[in-house]
Motif scaffolding. Structure first.
Motif, PDB file in Angstrom:
ATOM      1  N   ASP A 170      26.701  51.303  66.683  1.00  0.00           N
ATOM      2  CA  ASP A 170      25.693  51.979  66.139  1.00  0.00           C
ATOM      3  C   ASP A 170      24.678  51.192  65.077  1.00  0.00           C
ATOM      4  OD1 ASP A 170      23.444  53.750  65.139  1.00  0.00           O
ATOM      5  OD2 ASP A 170      24.762  55.275  66.059  1.00  0.00           O
TER       6      ASP A 170
ATOM      7  N   LEU B 241      24.822  58.386  67.414  1.00  0.00           N
ATOM      8  CA  LEU B 241      24.898  58.653  66.160  1.00  0.00           C
ATOM      9  C   LEU B 241      25.975  59.904  65.819  1.00  0.00           C
ATOM     10  CD1 LEU B 241      21.190  58.757  64.555  1.00  0.00           C
ATOM     11  CD2 LEU B 241      23.085  57.564  64.045  1.00  0.00           C
TER      12      LEU B 241
ATOM     13  N   GLY C 256      20.592  56.044  67.569  1.00  0.00           N
ATOM     14  CA  GLY C 256      20.635  54.512  67.274  1.00  0.00           C
ATOM     15  C   GLY C 256      20.958  53.791  68.515  1.00  0.00           C
TER      16      GLY C 256
ATOM     17  N   THR D 161      19.615  52.396  63.385  1.00  0.00           N
ATOM     18  CA  THR D 161      18.245  52.356  63.602  1.00  0.00           C
ATOM     19  C   THR D 161      18.025  53.948  64.407  1.00  0.00           C
ATOM     20  OG1 THR D 161      18.072  51.352  65.630  1.00  0.00           O
ATOM     21  CG2 THR D 161      17.778  50.125  63.885  1.00  0.00           C
ATOM     22  N   THR D 162      16.830  54.516  64.554  1.00  0.00           N
ATOM     23  CA  THR D 162      16.471  55.599  65.533  1.00  0.00           C
ATOM     24  C   THR D 162      15.941  54.880  66.629  1.00  0.00           C
ATOM     25  OG1 THR D 162      14.552  56.150  64.205  1.00  0.00           O
ATOM     26  CG2 THR D 162      16.786  57.252  63.914  1.00  0.00           C
TER      27      THR D 162
END
Length: 721
Positions: free
Chosen positions: A381, A420, A393, A384-385
């Motif tokens: 992961d 996530l 992520g 980030t999104t």
């Protein structure tokens, strides 16, 4: 002048390599009793790789590393089964009946019980020893035949082995059962990581944990000892007495903090062994990196000298270290999500930027290209999104120079979504294609394959690498699980096998835990295999040879010939059964379709109304419907000629080549995979194999299983038979 300098440079490289090859061959010639040289294969051989050396310096450096020559042997040597004395004609026929040579049967060669819950574990490998690179040896041939060793992941006891091995591995072994128990030991603890082998195969080393404290165990085995349910307990020796001990015997070398004060545990880090120096490295809890000397050739000793052990990442767990002999550097990840480059002179780390935010060690470990000075890391992961709105992520692959600076983020390629969660499904190591290994004359150019999108449906990705630079964009090759499912997958191993009959082959292997897309998997866990060889310019192709085109379609050679130069690659088709010419000669390809394009079943007197549907005929060839119509009352005599048409009442089918994919159901998925890929055209079947353990208990297809049990498995490369 420039042309002369270039020619001189290429000549210098060639001479350097020839000198090194000559040295190796001279050493081999001095051993007249041995055909070929020993070939251990364990987890380290997939984490230290060698693209083609580009300079005299690189050629000289990698030529001193035994792993380089072992890689050459795996990719180029021919293995022939050593026959026992005067086998009967009946036995030879029976051996072939035990191993039918078609791609339509999806089954194990053999499976053996490891005990309830027994497994090498996700991210861990078995280890295979091949006595000689050009001959497969069975139990009857030598005191040290070919064998494969598995950790069970279970605590050793009087009724449960912690480590087991099998020999008489091949269906061509005509004396004794296939396989036979080689040894099984209760070593007094639990092995949670991967074992490594000595160069001559007489010893095994691994990390063992017991009551929260870990030790390096070095074991000298004795052929025929014990079984999984009735293991032998080896004699425990001191470091001083171990070198001369009588097998079975072992030494346990515990690990501590500096000064030998606090015992440390190691549930995640496999030991890495350096053949040249007889030194090993391993990580542990609390971020310590440990060094051992005299591992297989002397007195195994834990080093406490003020430099090592080195606490390179306090408060974290370390993953498996990988040693680069060229730079005398260890690369190791930690559960904080950092990649550490450790200077072995000072013991001090250089840390990357944070690469992973899953609160878990990058358990697959980095891959080091020792020729090119490149490091690849795999993150669950990226923090980030960017891969699913505000909550998800990304899985990510990172490339670094081996001399990366502190806080460097490297080059990143996103390979699908994470989830996530605190512990998302892991992103394990990828595999490089043959173009990467063979690219010349400068930095490596080819493709890296990885199983990503671990927070959604597992997907196979291809990441291009050009002149040593990794692309930041990955291409989707194919989903490996059905839409809407979430399944963990293994690492990817890519295997070029120039010796596989009837034509050279290159395939990649990967496992998924459930919801596999391939029809033989029945919606469950599966190990999958795909044609992966890239197109090569000015290459002589033979009929039946297959590649994976840039369109992610399997292309089969219909008419042999030489391919075009690099600038004139064909305009590849995206439609099944389409033919196209390639190069100045006669080379013609026919399209077999995308890797996971669906198959149907042949049915008598059926109206086949959808053009270009595919079936798998009884010969293992893919037949594409090129004329719609009604099938006959019985299956036709299917043509075995690639490109030929088979009339089927009013329907007609075109042969588009042998099946370019294969699958083997494995409930719950597999551990990491060990590949033995030195099959020759004159062999008895069964000597080119895939080895792994299951990750969950099996109720069927596991030897003589009476109760649910973990399973050690061998399957063949072709068709996973």
């Amino acid at each position: 002048m420039n042309g002369n300098r270039a020619r001189f440079f290429r000549l210098a490289i060639s001479l350097a390599v020839l000198v090194t090859v000559g040295y190796v061959l001279t050493v081999q010639a001095a051993r007249p009793t041995r055909q070929g040289v020993p070939l251990p294969t364990d987890w380290t051989h997939y984490h230290v790789i060698f693209s083609r050396p580009a300079t005299v310096e690189q050629a000289a450096r990698v030529g001193n590393d035994p792993r380089y020559w072992q890689q050459v042997a795996r990719q180029q040597q021919v293995l022939r089964v050593q026959a026992p004395p005067q086998p009967s004609l009946f036995s030879r026929i029976l051996s072939r009946l035990r191993h039918p040579a078609t791609t339509k049967n999806f089954h194990r060669d053999w499976s053996q019980v490891l005990g309830s819950g027994g497994s090498a574990g996700a991210g861990n490998y078995p280890a295979k020893f091949t006595f000689a690179t050009n001959t497969a040896y069975c139990d009857a041939h030598l005191p040290i035949p070919d064998y494969v060793v598995y950790s069970t992941g279970l605590a050793g006891s009087g009724t449960q082995a912690s480590i087991v091995a099998f020999d008489n591995l091949y269906s061509g072994c005509l004396t004794g059962t296939v396989p036979m128990s080689f040894f099984a030991y209760n070593t007094g603890g639990q092995i949670l990581t991967s074992p490594v082998l000595s160069l001559d195969g007489t010893q095994v080393a691994f990390m063992q944990t017991n009551a929260g404290a870990a030790s390096l165990v070095v074991l000298r085995w004795h052929k025929g000892d014990g079984s999984v349910g009735a293991p032998v307990a080896p004699t425990v020796e001191s470091a001083a007495t171990y070198p001369g001990c009588t097998a079975p015997c072992m030494v346990q070398v515990p690990i501590f903090t500096t000064g030998g004060i606090t015992p440390l545990d190691d549930p995640k880090s496999s030991v890495f062994y350096d053949y040249a120096s007889d030194v090993a490295w391993v990580g542990s809890r609390l971020g310590w990196l440990h060094k051992f000397t005299g591992v297989f050739k002397g007195q195994p000793t834990w080093i406490d000298n003020g430099i090592f052990p080195s606490q390179i990442s306090p408060g974290t767990d370390l993953g498996s270290p990988v040693y680069d002999s060229g730079s005398n550097t260890v690369f190791v990840s930690d559960s904080g999500g950092f990649l550490n480059r450790v200077d072995l002179t000072t013991g001090l780390p250089t840390k990357s930027a944070q690469l992973d935010f899953s609160n878990r060690t990058l358990i697959g470990g980095p891959i080091i290209d020792a020729s090119a000075g490149l490091v690849y890391a795999f993150g669950d992961d990226d923090g980030t999104t960017n891969c699913g709105g505000a909550t998800v992520g990304c899985n990510a692959v990172y490339q670094f120079p081996a001399t990366f600076l502190a806080l460097s983020g490297g080059t990143k390629a996103v390979v699908g979504a994470s989830n996530l969660a605190k512990f998302p499904n892991p992103l394990l190591m990828g595999g490089f294609d043959s173009a990467y290994y063979a690219s010349t004359p400068a930095s490596p150019t080819g493709n890296l394959y990885v199983c990503g999108n671990t927070g959604a449906n597992a997907t196979l990705y291809q990441i291009p690498i050009t002149s040593g630079a990794m692309s930041t964009t990955a291409t989707t090759v194919t989903p490996l699980t059905t839409a809407g499912s979430t399944a963990a997958c293994s690492g990817v191993i890519n295997v070029p096998n120039p010796n596989q009959p009837p034509v050279p082959s290159e395939r990649l292997f990967v496992s998924v835990a459930n919801n596999a897309v391939s029809s033989p998997c029945g919606g469950g866990g599966c190990i999958l295999s795909f044609v992966s060889g890239p197109w090569k310019p000015t290459h002589v192709y033979v009929v039946g040879e297959q590649i994976l085109s840039p369109q992610m379609h399997v292309e089969t050679v219909m008419t042999a010939g030489t391919s075009a130069i690099a600038l004139n690659q064909p305009a590849w088709s995206t439609q099944i059964a389409t033919t196209l010419s390639d190069g100045p000669n006669t080379l013609v390809w026919i399209d077999q379709g995308a890797l996971t394009s669906p198959f149907t079943t042949w049915v008598a007197s059926n109206n086949f109304a959808i053009p270009l549907v595919k079936i798998l005929d009884p010969n293992g060839n893919v037949q594409a419907l090129t004329t719609t119509g009604t099938s006959g009352l019985a299956q036709p005599a299917w043509s075995t000629t690639i490109g030929a048409i088979t009339a089927d009442n009013t329907a007609a089918w075109t042969n588009v080549g042998a099946l370019g994919t294969a699958a083997l159901p494995v409930a719950g998925g597999t551990s990491e995979i060990i590949i033995d890929n030195v099959l020759g055209t004159a062999t008895v079947p069964g000597d080119s194999e895939v080895y792994f353990t299951t990750l969950t208990n099996q109720t069927t297809n596991c030897g003589s299983v009476a109760t649910p049990s973990g399973c050690a498995v061998q399957a063949s490369q072709t068709g996973l038979q």
